[in-house]
Design a protein around this motif. Structure first.
Motif, PDB file in Angstrom:
ATOM      1  N   HIS A 107       0.937  -1.173   0.171  1.00 28.04           N
ATOM      2  CA  HIS A 107       0.083  -0.141   0.008  1.00 28.04           C
ATOM      3  C   HIS A 107       0.852   1.277  -0.059  1.00 28.04           C
ATOM      4  O   HIS A 107       1.904   1.319   1.200  1.00 28.04           O
ATOM      5  CB  HIS A 107      -0.787  -0.045   1.379  1.00 28.04           C
ATOM      6  N   GLU A 108       0.796   2.307  -1.132  1.00 29.73           N
ATOM      7  CA  GLU A 108       1.700   3.218  -1.037  1.00 29.73           C
ATOM      8  C   GLU A 108       3.034   2.712  -1.132  1.00 29.73           C
ATOM      9  O   GLU A 108       3.410   1.838  -1.893  1.00 29.73           O
ATOM     10  CB  GLU A 108       1.126   4.243  -0.235  1.00 29.73           C
ATOM     11  N   ASP A 109       3.851   3.485  -0.236  1.00 28.91           N
ATOM     12  CA  ASP A 109       5.287   2.909  -0.093  1.00 28.91           C
ATOM     13  C   ASP A 109       5.621   1.800   0.803  1.00 28.91           C
ATOM     14  O   ASP A 109       6.721   1.634   1.332  1.00 28.91           O
ATOM     15  CB  ASP A 109       6.003   4.246   0.167  1.00 28.91           C
ATOM     16  N   MET A 129       4.211  -9.856   7.587  1.00 28.43           N
ATOM     17  CA  MET A 129       5.338  -8.786   7.498  1.00 28.43           C
ATOM     18  C   MET A 129       4.570  -7.642   6.711  1.00 28.43           C
ATOM     19  O   MET A 129       4.252  -7.726   5.698  1.00 28.43           O
ATOM     20  CB  MET A 129       6.560  -9.224   6.724  1.00 28.43           C
ATOM     21  N   TYR A 130       4.754  -6.386   7.334  1.00 23.34           N
ATOM     22  CA  TYR A 130       4.331  -5.190   6.813  1.00 23.34           C
ATOM     23  C   TYR A 130       5.099  -3.912   7.447  1.00 23.34           C
ATOM     24  O   TYR A 130       5.102  -3.937   8.812  1.00 23.34           O
ATOM     25  CB  TYR A 130       2.798  -4.755   6.815  1.00 23.34           C
ATOM     26  N   ASN A 131       5.399  -2.981   6.652  1.00 24.89           N
ATOM     27  CA  ASN A 131       5.956  -1.815   7.240  1.00 24.89           C
ATOM     28  C   ASN A 131       6.955  -2.181   8.033  1.00 24.89           C
ATOM     29  O   ASN A 131       7.336  -1.503   9.149  1.00 24.89           O
ATOM     30  CB  ASN A 131       4.786  -1.049   7.981  1.00 24.89           C
ATOM     31  N   TYR A 132       7.836  -3.047   7.635  1.00 25.23           N
ATOM     32  CA  TYR A 132       9.152  -3.293   8.197  1.00 25.23           C
ATOM     33  C   TYR A 132       9.016  -3.770   9.671  1.00 25.23           C
ATOM     34  O   TYR A 132      10.037  -3.440  10.550  1.00 25.23           O
ATOM     35  CB  TYR A 132      10.090  -2.101   8.231  1.00 25.23           C
ATOM     36  N   ALA A 133       8.087  -4.530   9.942  1.00 26.79           N
ATOM     37  CA  ALA A 133       7.920  -5.416  11.287  1.00 26.79           C
ATOM     38  C   ALA A 133       7.048  -6.563  10.601  1.00 26.79           C
ATOM     39  O   ALA A 133       6.336  -6.723   9.625  1.00 26.79           O
ATOM     40  CB  ALA A 133       6.792  -4.526  12.005  1.00 26.79           C
TER      41      ALA A 133
END
Length: 214
Positions: A107-109, A129-133
């Motif tokens: 989603h987006e970046d 995993m998402y958003n560096y977590a």
């Protein structure tokens, strides 16, 4: 537009009040709504990052960039990859054709993946995993959707403090280089972290949150 509005209402109802219409949504819809939420409220503050824990999830313990969460007797292992975020690492997820469910998330970046594998005892090992977590958790089949919604609510809320991370990484670079856990790789049913967490959590008589302020 009306359909999207109703989906947002349903997901918000589920997360905030614990109602069950989440079961009426598809996993694709849950992921779409979870990644599109723009949260600016946080209730957990750590070294270099902060995030929000929704109602129904408790933080049992945290050490450095590892967190132990619990919801409905399920243990969630959360790992925040500050190093990859700081270095803006991007890796492509390869869909696992033999998994119960395997799909990229973006989603987006922000980006990541969801992979679910059935365990030998007929439960389901979820890696998201998402958003560096990343969150790992083993649940019963009936709780898969709720667990995905809970996990994305946490992961999408993670917000990093670049200035603080720069200082921390300069001081602790040797420690981070020794970290073996790769957030971009799946563990294919076996997770050393879940094994350690489950044994440690139930052996500990006192469990703390230990919030840290940036």
């Amino acid at each position: 537009m009306k359909r999207k509005f109703m989906l947002i209402v349903v997901l918000t109802c589920f997360i905030l009040s614990g109602c069950t219409p989440i079961q009426d949504l598809s996993i694709d819809e849950i992921i779409k709504l979870g990644t599109e939420r723009n949260l600016t409220v946080y209730n957990k503050y750590r070294k270099g990052y902060k995030y929000n824990v929704p109602k129904g999830i408790d933080v049992l313990d945290n050490t450095e960039y590892n967190e132990i969460l619990m919801s409905k007797d399920y243990i969630y292992y959360l790992y925040v990859d500050a190093v990859s975020y700081y270095n803006k690492v991007i890796e492509q997820y390869d869909v696992n054709s033999v998994a119960y469910l395997s799909m990229p998330i973006s989603h987006e970046d922000k980006y990541g993946y969801l992979e679910i594998n059935k365990t030998d005892d007929n439960k389901y090992f979820i890696e998201i995993m998402y958003n560096y977590a990343k969150i790992e958790v083993i649940v019963n089949e009936k709780d898969i959707k709720e667990t995905i919604a809970n996990s994305l609510s946490v992961l999408a809320s993670v917000s990093f403090n670049t200035n603080v991370l720069k200082t921390l990484l300069d001081e602790e670079v040797s420690q981070f280089r020794e970290t073996e856990f790769n957030i971009f790789e799946t563990n294919n049913k076996e997770s050393q972290y879940l094994e350690v967490i489950e044994s440690d959590v139930y052996e500990e008589e006192t469990i703390h949150d230990g919030d840290l302020i940036n």
